[in-house]
Scaffold this motif. Structure first.
Motif, PDB file in Angstrom:
ATOM      1  N   ARG A   1      36.491 -50.670 -20.395  1.00 38.16           N
ATOM      2  CA  ARG A   1      35.981 -51.867 -21.065  1.00 38.16           C
ATOM      3  C   ARG A   1      35.432 -52.898 -20.069  1.00 38.16           C
ATOM      4  NH1 ARG A   1      37.127 -51.683 -26.434  1.00 38.16           N
ATOM      5  NH2 ARG A   1      38.682 -50.118 -27.021  1.00 38.16           N
ATOM      6  N   ILE A   2      36.051 -53.037 -18.920  1.00 36.78           N
ATOM      7  CA  ILE A   2      35.534 -53.982 -17.921  1.00 36.78           C
ATOM      8  C   ILE A   2      34.131 -53.579 -17.454  1.00 36.78           C
ATOM      9  CG2 ILE A   2      35.835 -54.837 -15.560  1.00 36.78           C
ATOM     10  CD1 ILE A   2      38.784 -55.043 -16.052  1.00 36.78           C
ATOM     11  N   PRO A   3      33.914 -52.310 -17.041  1.00 34.96           N
ATOM     12  CA  PRO A   3      32.544 -51.932 -16.657  1.00 34.96           C
ATOM     13  C   PRO A   3      31.543 -52.116 -17.790  1.00 34.96           C
ATOM     14  CG  PRO A   3      34.109 -50.293 -15.893  1.00 34.96           C
ATOM     15  CD  PRO A   3      34.873 -51.218 -16.789  1.00 34.96           C
ATOM     16  N   SER A   4      31.955 -51.821 -19.018  1.00 32.50           N
ATOM     17  CA  SER A   4      31.045 -51.986 -20.163  1.00 32.50           C
ATOM     18  C   SER A   4      30.699 -53.455 -20.379  1.00 32.50           C
ATOM     19  CB  SER A   4      31.689 -51.405 -21.430  1.00 32.50           C
ATOM     20  OG  SER A   4      31.999 -50.044 -21.275  1.00 32.50           O
TER      21      SER A   4
ATOM     22  N   LEU B   1      34.988 -62.588 -14.442  1.00 31.19           N
ATOM     23  CA  LEU B   1      36.305 -61.958 -14.499  1.00 31.19           C
ATOM     24  C   LEU B   1      37.274 -62.788 -15.336  1.00 31.19           C
ATOM     25  CD1 LEU B   1      36.769 -60.626 -10.851  1.00 31.19           C
ATOM     26  CD2 LEU B   1      36.253 -59.310 -12.918  1.00 31.19           C
ATOM     27  N   PHE B   2      37.167 -64.106 -15.223  1.00 28.90           N
ATOM     28  CA  PHE B   2      38.020 -64.968 -16.044  1.00 28.90           C
ATOM     29  C   PHE B   2      37.673 -64.810 -17.523  1.00 28.90           C
ATOM     30  CE2 PHE B   2      39.038 -69.035 -18.126  1.00 28.90           C
ATOM     31  CZ  PHE B   2      40.396 -69.105 -17.834  1.00 28.90           C
ATOM     32  N   CYS B   3      36.385 -64.713 -17.826  1.00 26.80           N
ATOM     33  CA  CYS B   3      35.969 -64.517 -19.221  1.00 26.80           C
ATOM     34  C   CYS B   3      36.463 -63.175 -19.752  1.00 26.80           C
ATOM     35  CB  CYS B   3      34.444 -64.609 -19.335  1.00 26.80           C
ATOM     36  SG  CYS B   3      33.778 -66.266 -19.043  1.00 26.80           S
ATOM     37  N   ILE B   4      36.452 -62.148 -18.900  1.00 31.33           N
ATOM     38  CA  ILE B   4      36.985 -60.847 -19.306  1.00 31.33           C
ATOM     39  C   ILE B   4      38.488 -60.957 -19.557  1.00 31.33           C
ATOM     40  CG2 ILE B   4      37.466 -58.501 -18.503  1.00 31.33           C
ATOM     41  CD1 ILE B   4      34.786 -58.576 -17.038  1.00 31.33           C
ATOM     42  N   TYR B   5      39.169 -61.691 -18.693  1.00 35.01           N
ATOM     43  CA  TYR B   5      40.611 -61.907 -18.864  1.00 35.01           C
ATOM     44  C   TYR B   5      40.908 -62.568 -20.204  1.00 35.01           C
ATOM     45  CZ  TYR B   5      44.938 -64.624 -18.376  1.00 35.01           C
ATOM     46  OH  TYR B   5      46.157 -65.232 -18.592  1.00 35.01           O
ATOM     47  N   VAL B   6      40.130 -63.601 -20.549  1.00 34.62           N
ATOM     48  CA  VAL B   6      40.330 -64.293 -21.829  1.00 34.62           C
ATOM     49  C   VAL B   6      40.033 -63.356 -22.994  1.00 34.62           C
ATOM     50  CG1 VAL B   6      39.496 -66.171 -23.302  1.00 34.62           C
ATOM     51  CG2 VAL B   6      39.879 -66.579 -20.866  1.00 34.62           C
ATOM     52  N   ALA B   7      38.936 -62.592 -22.888  1.00 33.25           N
ATOM     53  CA  ALA B   7      38.585 -61.654 -23.960  1.00 33.25           C
ATOM     54  C   ALA B   7      39.675 -60.597 -24.135  1.00 33.25           C
ATOM     55  CB  ALA B   7      37.247 -60.989 -23.652  1.00 33.25           C
ATOM     56  N   TYR B   8      40.201 -60.111 -23.019  1.00 37.04           N
ATOM     57  CA  TYR B   8      41.266 -59.102 -23.078  1.00 37.04           C
ATOM     58  C   TYR B   8      42.540 -59.679 -23.716  1.00 37.04           C
ATOM     59  CZ  TYR B   8      45.267 -56.410 -21.451  1.00 37.04           C
ATOM     60  OH  TYR B   8      46.457 -55.723 -21.388  1.00 37.04           O
TER      61      TYR B   8
ATOM     62  N   TYR C   1      24.597 -68.672 -21.221  1.00 40.13           N
ATOM     63  CA  TYR C   1      25.678 -67.747 -20.890  1.00 40.13           C
ATOM     64  C   TYR C   1      26.621 -67.528 -22.081  1.00 40.13           C
ATOM     65  CZ  TYR C   1      24.769 -67.730 -15.829  1.00 40.13           C
ATOM     66  OH  TYR C   1      24.220 -67.559 -14.590  1.00 40.13           O
ATOM     67  N   ILE C   2      26.779 -68.552 -22.901  1.00 39.51           N
ATOM     68  CA  ILE C   2      27.773 -68.495 -23.981  1.00 39.51           C
ATOM     69  C   ILE C   2      27.503 -67.364 -24.972  1.00 39.51           C
ATOM     70  CG2 ILE C   2      28.740 -69.752 -25.951  1.00 39.51           C
ATOM     71  CD1 ILE C   2      28.359 -72.328 -24.293  1.00 39.51           C
ATOM     72  N   PRO C   3      26.281 -67.250 -25.546  1.00 40.26           N
ATOM     73  CA  PRO C   3      26.061 -66.145 -26.503  1.00 40.26           C
ATOM     74  C   PRO C   3      26.121 -64.767 -25.856  1.00 40.26           C
ATOM     75  CG  PRO C   3      24.011 -67.327 -26.066  1.00 40.26           C
ATOM     76  CD  PRO C   3      25.112 -68.144 -25.476  1.00 40.26           C
ATOM     77  N   ILE C   4      25.786 -64.684 -24.559  1.00 42.50           N
ATOM     78  CA  ILE C   4      25.846 -63.382 -23.878  1.00 42.50           C
ATOM     79  C   ILE C   4      27.293 -62.936 -23.715  1.00 42.50           C
ATOM     80  CG2 ILE C   4      25.403 -62.209 -21.689  1.00 42.50           C
ATOM     81  CD1 ILE C   4      22.900 -63.966 -21.430  1.00 42.50           C
ATOM     82  N   ILE C   5      28.141 -63.831 -23.240  1.00 44.71           N
ATOM     83  CA  ILE C   5      29.560 -63.500 -23.071  1.00 44.71           C
ATOM     84  C   ILE C   5      30.200 -63.242 -24.432  1.00 44.71           C
ATOM     85  CG2 ILE C   5      31.790 -64.454 -22.346  1.00 44.71           C
ATOM     86  CD1 ILE C   5      30.279 -65.849 -20.079  1.00 44.71           C
ATOM     87  N   ALA C   6      29.816 -64.022 -25.432  1.00 43.24           N
ATOM     88  CA  ALA C   6      30.348 -63.808 -26.784  1.00 43.24           C
ATOM     89  C   ALA C   6      29.950 -62.433 -27.316  1.00 43.24           C
ATOM     90  CB  ALA C   6      29.855 -64.906 -27.722  1.00 43.24           C
ATOM     91  N   PHE C   7      28.700 -62.032 -27.050  1.00 46.27           N
ATOM     92  CA  PHE C   7      28.238 -60.721 -27.522  1.00 46.27           C
ATOM     93  C   PHE C   7      28.994 -59.595 -26.822  1.00 46.27           C
ATOM     94  CE2 PHE C   7      25.344 -57.036 -27.252  1.00 46.27           C
ATOM     95  CZ  PHE C   7      25.182 -56.793 -28.610  1.00 46.27           C
ATOM     96  N   ALA C   8      29.176 -59.721 -25.505  1.00 47.83           N
ATOM     97  CA  ALA C   8      29.918 -58.702 -24.762  1.00 47.83           C
ATOM     98  C   ALA C   8      31.353 -58.606 -25.266  1.00 47.83           C
ATOM     99  CB  ALA C   8      29.897 -59.026 -23.271  1.00 47.83           C
ATOM    100  N   SER C   9      31.970 -59.755 -25.525  1.00 47.61           N
ATOM    101  CA  SER C   9      33.328 -59.774 -26.049  1.00 47.61           C
ATOM    102  C   SER C   9      33.380 -59.176 -27.456  1.00 47.61           C
ATOM    103  CB  SER C   9      33.851 -61.216 -26.060  1.00 47.61           C
ATOM    104  OG  SER C   9      35.140 -61.289 -26.617  1.00 47.61           O
TER     105      SER C   9
ATOM    106  N   PHE D   1      26.862 -58.047 -19.692  1.00 48.81           N
ATOM    107  CA  PHE D   1      26.610 -59.358 -19.092  1.00 48.81           C
ATOM    108  C   PHE D   1      25.463 -59.286 -18.089  1.00 48.81           C
ATOM    109  CE2 PHE D   1      27.094 -62.398 -15.647  1.00 48.81           C
ATOM    110  CZ  PHE D   1      27.071 -63.588 -16.351  1.00 48.81           C
ATOM    111  N   PHE D   2      25.435 -58.233 -17.273  1.00 52.55           N
ATOM    112  CA  PHE D   2      24.376 -58.116 -16.259  1.00 52.55           C
ATOM    113  C   PHE D   2      23.006 -58.050 -16.916  1.00 52.55           C
ATOM    114  CE2 PHE D   2      21.610 -55.486 -13.538  1.00 52.55           C
ATOM    115  CZ  PHE D   2      21.598 -56.286 -12.395  1.00 52.55           C
ATOM    116  N   MET D   3      22.902 -57.317 -18.024  1.00 53.27           N
ATOM    117  CA  MET D   3      21.630 -57.249 -18.738  1.00 53.27           C
ATOM    118  C   MET D   3      21.220 -58.640 -19.233  1.00 53.27           C
ATOM    119  SD  MET D   3      22.269 -53.699 -20.841  1.00 53.27           S
ATOM    120  CE  MET D   3      20.791 -53.895 -21.826  1.00 53.27           C
ATOM    121  N   GLY D   4      22.182 -59.375 -19.776  1.00 49.34           N
ATOM    122  CA  GLY D   4      21.896 -60.732 -20.219  1.00 49.34           C
ATOM    123  C   GLY D   4      21.547 -61.651 -19.063  1.00 49.34           C
ATOM    124  N   TYR D   5      22.261 -61.480 -17.938  1.00 46.90           N
ATOM    125  CA  TYR D   5      22.011 -62.303 -16.741  1.00 46.90           C
ATOM    126  C   TYR D   5      20.596 -62.078 -16.223  1.00 46.90           C
ATOM    127  CZ  TYR D   5      22.699 -64.256 -12.048  1.00 46.90           C
ATOM    128  OH  TYR D   5      22.585 -64.990 -10.894  1.00 46.90           O
TER     129      TYR D   5
END
Length: 262
Positions: A224-227, A204-211, A139-147, A232-236
């Motif tokens: 930005r949230i939908p994007s 949502l928490f990860c999006i909050y931190v990224a924001y 999950y970490i590299p996926i969330i990092a990439f989205a951010s 993330f969904f593609m990575g999931y």
């Protein structure tokens, strides 16, 4: 007397070594001292453990920016956070297997169903749990990439987004441990039924931190949230496919688990 850690000379009235910062230990270890040290380290309001998690809730940008800019003593570092998070996850898995497993009706879990019903679902969930730490790491590299793609106005590089993602994921995981323990002890069925909701809140928490780590205005979240969610969904989905393939290759599941019943 000399410091037992760096061997430098100390005055007898010192409580900490002025050279290496180590605490001066004069007494033998007892049960009382072990309990005191535990609570002093993890539940003292001034310690880095509570401070890191509290600030990740109210001002995560200070924690993440601080580490990235070189402030390394004020908060727990991301590797320590990851180690604590994996330890907490291990305890949750222990409760899941030893306490809650027999009280779960796997035939009622809608998001993981096979042609063999509850027995197939139980088989897949049991196999997936064995590799939950690996899945967690993915999950970490996926969330990092989205951010990195969606919230990168500060021009952090990808590795710096990895740091922020570790802080976000591990903070949420550690903070939610109490919820998981209580639910596994009281209502394990609800715990597994609400797993997708839990993942949604985590994202949502990860999006909050990224924001909060970006200088964007709140209106920018409208697209930005939908994007972020699409990436993330593609990575999931990719992680889910890789997990199923891995379980097939090692023989934990078979094609018969997915063949429709006649």
């Amino acid at each position: 007397m000399d410091c037992k850690n760096c061997n430098n000379g100390l005055r007898t009235d010192y409580s900490f070594c002025p050279d290496c910062g180590a605490k001066i230990i004069r007494n033998r270890i007892t049960a009382k001292s072990l309990i005191f040290d535990f609570f002093e380290r993890y539940f003292n309001l001034d310690n880095t453990f509570l401070k890191t998690h509290w600030h990740m809730i109210i001002k995560p940008q200070v924690v993440c920016d601080g580490y990235i800019s070189g402030i390394r003593k004020k908060y727990l570092n991301p590797i320590s956070m990851l180690a604590i998070s994996l330890t907490a996850s291990g305890f949750i898995l222990f409760l899941m297997k030893k306490v809650a497993w027999g009280n779960i009706d796997f035939s009622k879990i809608s998001y993981v169903q096979t042609s063999t019903g509850g027995s197939g679902t139980e088989k897949i969930m049991a196999s997936t749990m064995e590799y939950s730490s690996l899945i967690y790491f993915l999950y970490i590299p996926i969330i990092a990439f989205a951010s990195y793609v969606i919230f990168n106005k500060k021009d952090y590089n990808y590795s710096e987004h990895i740091v922020s993602s570790i802080y976000a994921l591990t903070s949420f995981s550690i903070i939610s441990t109490l919820y998981a323990v209580i639910l596994l002890l009281i209502n394990p069925q609800l715990y597994v039924d609400a797993a997708l909701i839990y993942v949604g809140i985590m994202i949502l928490f990860c999006i909050y931190v990224a924001y909060k780590n970006s200088p964007f205005k709140i209106l920018a979240l409208l697209w930005r949230i939908p994007s972020f969610l699409v990436i993330f969904f593609m990575g999931y989905v990719g992680i889910s496919i890789l997990t199923v393939i891995m379980l097939f290759l090692i023989g934990d599941i078979s094609i018969q688990d997915f063949v429709p019943k006649n």
